[in-house]
Design a protein around this motif. Structure first.
Motif, mmCIF file in Angstrom:
data_model
loop_
_atom_site.group_PDB
_atom_site.id
_atom_site.type_symbol
_atom_site.label_atom_id
_atom_site.label_comp_id
_atom_site.label_asym_id
_atom_site.label_seq_id
_atom_site.Cartn_x
_atom_site.Cartn_y
_atom_site.Cartn_z
ATOM 1 N N LYS A 115 1.672 -22.471 -22.746
ATOM 2 C CA LYS A 115 2.223 -21.236 -22.176
ATOM 3 C C LYS A 115 3.524 -21.512 -21.437
ATOM 4 O O LYS A 115 4.469 -20.725 -21.521
ATOM 5 C CB LYS A 115 1.193 -20.590 -21.236
ATOM 6 C CG LYS A 115 0.031 -19.918 -21.938
ATOM 7 C CD LYS A 115 -0.946 -19.316 -20.945
ATOM 8 C CE LYS A 115 -0.325 -18.218 -20.124
ATOM 9 N NZ LYS A 115 -1.299 -17.574 -19.208
ATOM 10 N N ILE A 116 3.565 -22.621 -20.700
ATOM 11 C CA ILE A 116 4.779 -22.978 -19.965
ATOM 12 C C ILE A 116 5.931 -23.226 -20.934
ATOM 13 O O ILE A 116 7.056 -22.746 -20.732
ATOM 14 C CB ILE A 116 4.534 -24.211 -19.081
ATOM 15 C CG1 ILE A 116 3.560 -23.865 -17.944
ATOM 16 C CG2 ILE A 116 5.843 -24.743 -18.517
ATOM 17 C CD1 ILE A 116 3.122 -25.067 -17.132
ATOM 18 N N ALA A 117 5.655 -23.972 -22.004
ATOM 19 C CA ALA A 117 6.695 -24.272 -22.986
ATOM 20 C C ALA A 117 7.192 -23.002 -23.664
ATOM 21 O O ALA A 117 8.403 -22.804 -23.846
ATOM 22 C CB ALA A 117 6.161 -25.250 -24.026
ATOM 23 N N ALA A 118 6.261 -22.127 -24.033
ATOM 24 C CA ALA A 118 6.640 -20.881 -24.706
ATOM 25 C C ALA A 118 7.439 -19.983 -23.764
ATOM 26 O O ALA A 118 8.406 -19.329 -24.183
ATOM 27 C CB ALA A 118 5.396 -20.157 -25.207
ATOM 28 N N ARG A 119 7.063 -19.966 -22.507
ATOM 29 C CA ARG A 119 7.783 -19.145 -21.530
ATOM 30 C C ARG A 119 9.204 -19.666 -21.341
ATOM 31 O O ARG A 119 10.166 -18.885 -21.276
ATOM 32 C CB ARG A 119 7.042 -19.155 -20.193
ATOM 33 C CG ARG A 119 7.722 -18.315 -19.103
ATOM 34 C CD ARG A 119 7.412 -16.855 -19.294
ATOM 35 N NE ARG A 119 8.318 -15.982 -18.595
ATOM 36 C CZ ARG A 119 7.962 -14.782 -18.116
ATOM 37 N NH1 ARG A 119 6.730 -14.364 -18.238
ATOM 38 N NH2 ARG A 119 8.855 -14.030 -17.535
ATOM 39 N N ARG A 120 9.346 -20.990 -21.228
ATOM 40 C CA ARG A 120 10.681 -21.576 -21.073
ATOM 41 C C ARG A 120 11.551 -21.251 -22.281
ATOM 42 O O ARG A 120 12.732 -20.913 -22.143
ATOM 43 C CB ARG A 120 10.563 -23.101 -20.910
ATOM 44 C CG ARG A 120 10.097 -23.564 -19.543
ATOM 45 C CD ARG A 120 11.259 -23.654 -18.543
ATOM 46 N NE ARG A 120 12.314 -24.554 -18.988
ATOM 47 C CZ ARG A 120 12.326 -25.874 -18.772
ATOM 48 N NH1 ARG A 120 11.307 -26.442 -18.139
ATOM 49 N NH2 ARG A 120 13.344 -26.605 -19.187
ATOM 50 N N PHE A 121 10.969 -21.350 -23.471
ATOM 51 C CA PHE A 121 11.712 -21.034 -24.689
ATOM 52 C C PHE A 121 12.155 -19.576 -24.678
ATOM 53 O O PHE A 121 13.329 -19.263 -24.944
ATOM 54 C CB PHE A 121 10.856 -21.311 -25.922
ATOM 55 C CG PHE A 121 11.375 -20.649 -27.170
ATOM 56 C CD1 PHE A 121 12.545 -21.093 -27.779
ATOM 57 C CD2 PHE A 121 10.708 -19.570 -27.724
ATOM 58 C CE1 PHE A 121 13.036 -20.472 -28.914
ATOM 59 C CE2 PHE A 121 11.185 -18.939 -28.863
ATOM 60 C CZ PHE A 121 12.363 -19.392 -29.451
#
Length: 252
Positions: free
Chosen positions: A54-60
């Protein structure tokens, strides 16, 4: 729009590779994100826990996509980064001009439904209502399958379609806005009854009686009687009835 990502530098890839070789996947995700290598970060994050992904997707989404765009919303939706409470709709720096873009936002959500989408659309409607976009808010309430209710209930969102039910004059059908809202709601009920005659909007029946009273006051007694019979039919009280909810008289 953000510039296209540049090709990753070999040294940067070596750093991520080294972390993976040591089994430090979460650190590898962080390193890839810091390099702006979102594709690699998401691939690695897919093998980590849900929070890391979720963190990675949010940053993207936040760094690579136009903030607040329907595409940005869809990316957050897919990665479960949209809270059902819908507080994100209030982020004015992100969701600018929601009064104009709400159709695209709604379309993005409805065309890519995920568990809990109804609450997200409901929250969008609530935000639009705060922005005094009543018609837009009611569209959201309808597609999120909100129920009609009496105006006396503070939790009621839908009373008369396209009309603010809070002013007393609107509750008494004494304004053009409320009369138009009454006719819209009546037409909506009629359309639903065409598919299922047992389907009615209970909270609309007192408004029909009020409209019949107005018609009678203006001398349109035949039309007023049709409304009374319509209410009897909807409530299953028997006797003559009219399913057309005509409301034609001079007051219409």
């Amino acid at each position: 729009s953000p510039p296209p990502p540049s090709a990753p530098v070999a040294a940067d890839l070596d750093e991520v590779q080294g972390l993976l070789m040591r089994g430090e996947r979460e650190s590898a995700v962080s390193e890839a994100l810091s390099q702006g290598n979102y594709a690699l970060a998401l691939v690695v994050a897919s093998m980590c826990d849900r929070t890391t992904y979720k963190i990675a997707a949010r940053r993207f989404a936040d760094e690579a996509l136009p903030m607040g765009s329907p595409l940005h919303t869809a990316a957050l939706l897919f990665s479960n980064n949209l809270a059902a409470e819908g507080e994100f709709w209030h982020e004015e720096e992100v969701y600018k001009n929601l009064e104009v873009t709400w159709r695209e936002q709604l379309t993005s959500i409805m065309s890519n439904q995920t568990p809990g989408w109804e609450k997200i659309v409901l929250a969008l409607g609530d935000r639009l209502l705060q922005l005094h976009q009543i018609h837009a808010a009611h569209v959201c309430y309808l597609v999120s399958i909100s129920s009609f209710g009496p105006p006396s209930d503070d939790a009621t969102r839908l009373v008369l379609l396209g009309c603010d039910h809070h002013p007393h004059q609107n509750r008494m059908l004494m304004t053009p806005e409320s009369l138009a809202g009454f006719r819209r709601t009546e037409a909506f009920e009629w359309a639903r009854r065409r598919g299922n005659r047992k389907t009615i909007i209970p909270s609309l029946q007192p408004f029909k009686l009020r409209y019949a009273e107005l018609l009678a006051d203006f001398g349109y007694e035949v039309s007023a009687r049709e409304y009374l019979m319509s209410v009897r039919s909807c409530l299953g009280l028997g006797g003559p009835h009219s399913d057309h909810h005509r409301g034609r008289g001079g007051a219409g």
